[in-house]
Design a protein around this motif. Structure first.
Motif, short mmCIF file in Angstrom:
data_model
loop_
_atom_site.label_atom_id
_atom_site.label_comp_id
_atom_site.label_asym_id
_atom_site.label_seq_id
_atom_site.Cartn_x
_atom_site.Cartn_y
_atom_site.Cartn_z
N TRP A 274 0.88 -1.18 0.00
CA TRP A 274 0.00 0.00 0.00
C TRP A 274 0.91 1.22 0.00
O TRP A 274 1.72 1.40 0.92
CB TRP A 274 -0.88 -0.02 1.25
CG TRP A 274 -1.86 1.11 1.34
CD1 TRP A 274 -1.58 2.43 1.56
CD2 TRP A 274 -3.28 1.02 1.22
NE1 TRP A 274 -2.74 3.17 1.58
CE2 TRP A 274 -3.81 2.31 1.37
CE3 TRP A 274 -4.17 -0.04 0.98
CZ2 TRP A 274 -5.17 2.59 1.31
CZ3 TRP A 274 -5.52 0.23 0.92
CH2 TRP A 274 -6.02 1.54 1.08
N CYS A 286 -4.61 5.49 5.97
CA CYS A 286 -3.70 5.21 4.85
C CYS A 286 -2.27 5.02 5.33
O CYS A 286 -1.56 4.14 4.84
CB CYS A 286 -3.79 6.33 3.82
SG CYS A 286 -5.42 6.43 3.03
N HIS A 306 -10.84 6.04 1.31
CA HIS A 306 -11.83 7.12 1.50
C HIS A 306 -11.89 7.92 0.21
O HIS A 306 -10.97 7.83 -0.61
CB HIS A 306 -11.40 8.02 2.66
CG HIS A 306 -9.98 8.49 2.52
ND1 HIS A 306 -9.64 9.59 1.76
CD2 HIS A 306 -8.81 7.99 2.99
CE1 HIS A 306 -8.32 9.74 1.79
NE2 HIS A 306 -7.80 8.78 2.52
N CYS A 309 -8.82 9.66 -1.72
CA CYS A 309 -7.62 8.88 -1.38
C CYS A 309 -6.77 8.76 -2.65
O CYS A 309 -7.29 8.48 -3.72
CB CYS A 309 -8.03 7.50 -0.88
SG CYS A 309 -6.68 6.38 -0.49
N ARG A 310 -5.45 8.98 -2.51
CA ARG A 310 -4.56 8.90 -3.66
C ARG A 310 -3.60 7.72 -3.55
O ARG A 310 -2.61 7.65 -4.28
CB ARG A 310 -3.75 10.21 -3.80
CG ARG A 310 -4.59 11.41 -4.21
CD ARG A 310 -5.00 11.32 -5.67
NE ARG A 310 -5.87 12.42 -6.07
CZ ARG A 310 -7.20 12.39 -6.03
NH1 ARG A 310 -7.81 11.31 -5.59
NH2 ARG A 310 -7.91 13.42 -6.42
N CYS A 311 -3.88 6.83 -2.63
CA CYS A 311 -2.97 5.70 -2.43
C CYS A 311 -3.02 4.75 -3.62
O CYS A 311 -4.00 4.70 -4.34
CB CYS A 311 -3.33 4.96 -1.16
SG CYS A 311 -3.20 6.01 0.31
ZN ZN Z 1 -5.16 6.93 0.91
#
Ligand code: ZN
Length: 328
Positions: A274, A286, A306, A309-311
């Motif tokens: 992640w 995150c 969420h 979220c840019r993960c």
């Molecule tokens: Zn994230």
């Protein structure tokens, strides 16, 4: 070598790596460069340090390109969905709902209590927006959202390949060819239609909440019918409909994460990392997900964690099947 000449050489190495990636020059890349140069000066005795610095440049360039492409895709589909959405918004849609609301609240008489106003306004908003599904432009809106989901998935697949390639130092990925190919492969994926309906429902929900709040405000302030109509149009028929931007962003990211995860599963990947975007919008969940990496593929937390979220989910992967996406 003096610290100064090591710094110069390190900056050049980082820049060379970054150039190989084909990525854009962003603030994040600049910060990473400064940090890489600092490390190179500190570890000047390591004979491999310039090579490592070059690799860092490649890595940062790849991430910069990945996020730039996602942002572009989000902008493109937010605009497309907004256009399709605005074709549905007509003043006559609001007419019955607003008249009914005004009659119900008895706006010419003494104002009822705020909770009653809010409930009535929300019900009116729901009634107005539910009727969108019966308008002629609804199918086009549904199609556009389906296409956005397909684009998100395709980009997620390309991103996964780009990350895996970066991890083994393989260069020459043509991101556009890869995207087109991945997108075409999704043309007959039926599940995208049911997903499109889920996202449409979310879009209507969000717009209903926004419109309900707005109508309640108007009612509480004694706004006229025309005021309400104007305000509703300004909220839902502009170049920047908040509900659309919010939902398209979330849907695309979800599509991208699903695309990557489906690919990892089909390629037999066992462990997934992640990776947070490190853009200042990273939430504690995150951070924890990143710290908990690597995850077994069947226990990796739900991504995105969420909205906004840019993960990204990253993994090592056999690239044999994707040879056609590389120019070298
Ligand atoms: Zn994230």
């Amino acid at each position: 070598m003096s610290a100064h000449s090591i710094a110069l050489a390190a900056r050049e190495a980082f820049a060379a790596g970054w150039a190989v990636s084909g990525g854009p020059m962003t603030g994040r890349v600049r910060i990473a460069c400064v940090e890489a140069v600092r490390i190179a000066v500190e570890q000047a005795d390591d004979p491999q340090i310039l090579e490592a610095t070059l690799d860092l440049g490649k890595l940062e360039g790849m991430w910069a390109l990945l996020f730039q492409r996602r942002e572009k895709l989000t902008d493109q589909y937010t605009a497309a969905v907004t256009t399709a959405w605005r074709k549905l918004i007509r003043p006559r849609l609001f007419r019955d709902g607003l008249h009914h609301l005004r009659a119900q609240l008895g706006l010419v008489e003494a104002a009822p209590d705020p909770a009653a106003i809010r409930a009535a306004a929300l019900a009116a908003a729901r009634g107005i927006l539910v009727s969108l599904a019966t308008t002629s432009g609804w199918a086009a809106l549904r199609q556009t959202i389906r296409d956005a989901l397909a684009a998100g998935r395709a980009e997620g697949i390309v991103n996964a390949v780009a990350i895996a390639a970066e991890r083994v130092g393989r260069i020459g990925l043509d991101w556009d060819i890869a995207f087109d190919h991945a997108y075409q492969q999704l043309a007959r994926l039926d599940e995208l239609w049911s997903e499109a309906d889920t996202w449409l429902a979310r879009l209507l929900d969000r717009a209903t909440t926004d419109l309900g709040r707005l109508l309640a405000e108007q009612a509480a302030n004694g706004g006229s019918y025309e005021d309400m109509l104007d305000a509703a149009s300004t909220l839902l028929d502009t170049a920047d409909v908040n509900a659309v931007a919010f939902v398209v962003d979330w849907a695309l990211t979800t599509g991208a994460d699903q695309g990557a995860l489906t690919l990892y599963t089909s390629e037999g990947v066992q462990a997934v990392d992640w990776i947070t975007a490190g853009d200042g919008r990273v939430c504690p969940t995150c951070e924890d997900n990143e710290t908990g990496s690597p995850w077994q593929i069947n226990s990796v937390p739900q991504a995105p964690a969420h909205p906004l979220c840019r993960c990204v989910l990253a993994a090592d992967m056999n690239l044999t099947r994707f040879a056609g996406w590389f120019t070298t």
